[in-house]
Design a protein around this motif. Structure first.
Motif, PDB file in Angstrom:
ATOM      1  N   THR A 132      13.900  -6.596  -4.181  1.00 45.20           N
ATOM      2  CA  THR A 132      13.454  -5.772  -5.298  1.00 45.20           C
ATOM      3  C   THR A 132      14.511  -5.736  -6.382  1.00 45.20           C
ATOM      4  N   LYS A 133      14.050  -5.505  -7.599  1.00 43.67           N
ATOM      5  CA  LYS A 133      14.942  -5.339  -8.747  1.00 43.67           C
ATOM      6  C   LYS A 133      15.873  -6.534  -8.932  1.00 43.67           C
ATOM      7  N   VAL A 134      15.367  -7.734  -8.701  1.00 45.66           N
ATOM      8  CA  VAL A 134      16.236  -8.897  -8.837  1.00 45.66           C
ATOM      9  C   VAL A 134      16.445  -9.296 -10.286  1.00 45.66           C
ATOM     10  N   SER A 135      15.791  -8.597 -11.209  1.00 46.30           N
ATOM     11  CA  SER A 135      16.045  -8.890 -12.616  1.00 46.30           C
ATOM     12  C   SER A 135      17.393  -8.329 -13.061  1.00 46.30           C
ATOM     13  N   SER A 136      17.978  -7.457 -12.223  1.00 47.47           N
ATOM     14  CA  SER A 136      19.312  -6.960 -12.564  1.00 47.47           C
ATOM     15  C   SER A 136      20.310  -8.097 -12.451  1.00 47.47           C
ATOM     16  N   PRO A 137      21.410  -8.039 -13.191  1.00 49.72           N
ATOM     17  CA  PRO A 137      22.390  -9.143 -13.155  1.00 49.72           C
ATOM     18  C   PRO A 137      22.901  -9.395 -11.748  1.00 49.72           C
ATOM     19  N   LEU A 138      23.174 -10.652 -11.439  1.00 52.09           N
ATOM     20  CA  LEU A 138      23.698 -10.976 -10.120  1.00 52.09           C
ATOM     21  C   LEU A 138      25.126 -10.482  -9.955  1.00 52.09           C
ATOM     22  N   SER A 139      25.680  -9.946 -11.023  1.00 51.36           N
ATOM     23  CA  SER A 139      27.005  -9.342 -10.924  1.00 51.36           C
ATOM     24  C   SER A 139      26.929  -7.907 -10.396  1.00 51.36           C
ATOM     25  N   SER A 140      25.709  -7.410 -10.140  1.00 47.80           N
ATOM     26  CA  SER A 140      25.552  -6.052  -9.638  1.00 47.80           C
ATOM     27  C   SER A 140      25.532  -6.046  -8.112  1.00 47.80           C
ATOM     28  N   GLU A 142      23.679  -4.175  -6.273  1.00 53.87           N
ATOM     29  CA  GLU A 142      22.301  -4.014  -5.796  1.00 53.87           C
ATOM     30  C   GLU A 142      21.666  -5.355  -5.488  1.00 53.87           C
ATOM     31  N   SER A 143      21.840  -6.336  -6.377  1.00 53.64           N
ATOM     32  CA  SER A 143      21.283  -7.666  -6.131  1.00 53.64           C
ATOM     33  C   SER A 143      21.932  -8.303  -4.915  1.00 53.64           C
ATOM     34  N   ALA A 144      23.234  -8.129  -4.757  1.00 55.17           N
ATOM     35  CA  ALA A 144      23.936  -8.700  -3.607  1.00 55.17           C
ATOM     36  C   ALA A 144      23.384  -8.135  -2.304  1.00 55.17           C
ATOM     37  N   LYS A 145      23.118  -6.843  -2.288  1.00 56.08           N
ATOM     38  CA  LYS A 145      22.562  -6.205  -1.093  1.00 56.08           C
ATOM     39  C   LYS A 145      21.193  -6.780  -0.760  1.00 56.08           C
ATOM     40  N   GLY A 185      27.062  -7.689   1.207  1.00 59.23           N
ATOM     41  CA  GLY A 185      26.098  -7.001   0.347  1.00 59.23           C
ATOM     42  C   GLY A 185      26.710  -6.028  -0.628  1.00 59.23           C
ATOM     43  N   TYR A 186      28.026  -5.853  -0.549  1.00 53.91           N
ATOM     44  CA  TYR A 186      28.698  -4.915  -1.457  1.00 53.91           C
ATOM     45  C   TYR A 186      29.579  -5.629  -2.486  1.00 53.91           C
ATOM     46  N   ILE A 187      29.548  -6.954  -2.452  1.00 50.04           N
ATOM     47  CA  ILE A 187      30.296  -7.744  -3.435  1.00 50.04           C
ATOM     48  C   ILE A 187      29.293  -8.524  -4.282  1.00 50.04           C
TER      49      ILE A 187
END
Length: 212
Positions: A132-140, A142-145, A185-187
């Motif tokens: 979910t919410k993969v439109s957020s930057p991959l630098s976030s 949330e995406s890593a998780k 998932g936190y990096i």
């Protein structure tokens, strides 16, 4: 007296209008090009604009539900979506499509071998709900998780397939699980590009071996 001849200045506005028209044409060509559409077609949270190989070898739209097609068709789509390793974990659209195709390929292979149903397998069939919410930057973070979760589930289902039908691939599955365990998932994803690239490539190698 000699007559003084005064030249009238030509109006400038026609030139301004011409420049605006040219700029408008350039903007239209740039922002309405197919290449741009292809690049952003899956920026949205859901995968409604994604395409996968269907049973006829063509492409069909999907809303994230499991699609038809052979495991080899799905594998081919996945293999083609990770050819540019420089974009993995950097380009959110490119990375999402790679994981989408991988999830479908693994789920289809599991079905072909009648692997016992598990939550991981169900989640791979419903990729748009898994990530979910993969439109957020991959630098976030949330995406890593989200992508870490997807990777764990892919590794789990591939292991289930291997245990049931491919005992000779035990070491390859062990290597895949090792790479998956090193993903954090936190990096942010862009800071662990090597691990994510290795995961996708090792998943490809496992699927390739299963398709022989």
């Amino acid at each position: 007296m000699a007559e003084i001849k005064i030249d009238r200045k030509k109006p400038v506005w026609p030139w301004i209008l011409l420049i605006l028209v040219v700029l408008g044409i350039i903007a239209y060509l740039v922002y309405d090009s197919p290449e741009r559409d292809d690049h952003i077609d899956d920026i949205d949270d859901d995968v409604t604009n994604e395409h996968v190989i269907d049973s006829d070898g063509g492409q069909s739209g999907t809303t994230g539900a499991y699609s038809a097609g052979t495991a080899y068709d799905q594998y081919t789509a996945f293999e083609g979506s990770i050819r540019d390793s420089t974009r993995i974990a950097i380009d959110s659209s490119y990375t999402k499509k790679a994981y989408y195709n991988l999830s479908k390929a693994v789920a289809k292979k599991a079905d072909e071998h009648n692997v016992e149903e598990s939550q991981a397998l169900i989640d791979l069939r419903n990729f748009s709900m898994l990530i979910t919410k993969v439109s957020s930057p991959l630098s976030s973070a949330e995406s890593a998780k989200n992508f870490k979760t997807a990777s764990d589930k892919v590794a789990k289902v591939l292991e289930d397939i291997q245990i049931k039908s491919y005992p000779e691939l035990q070491s390859q599955i062990a290597d895949l699980k090792q790479v998956t365990s090193e993903m954090d998932g936190y990096i942010s994803m862009d800071k662990q590009q090597d691990n994510i690239t290795q995961f996708l490539q090792k998943s490809r190698d496992v699927l390739k071996a299963m398709n022989k």
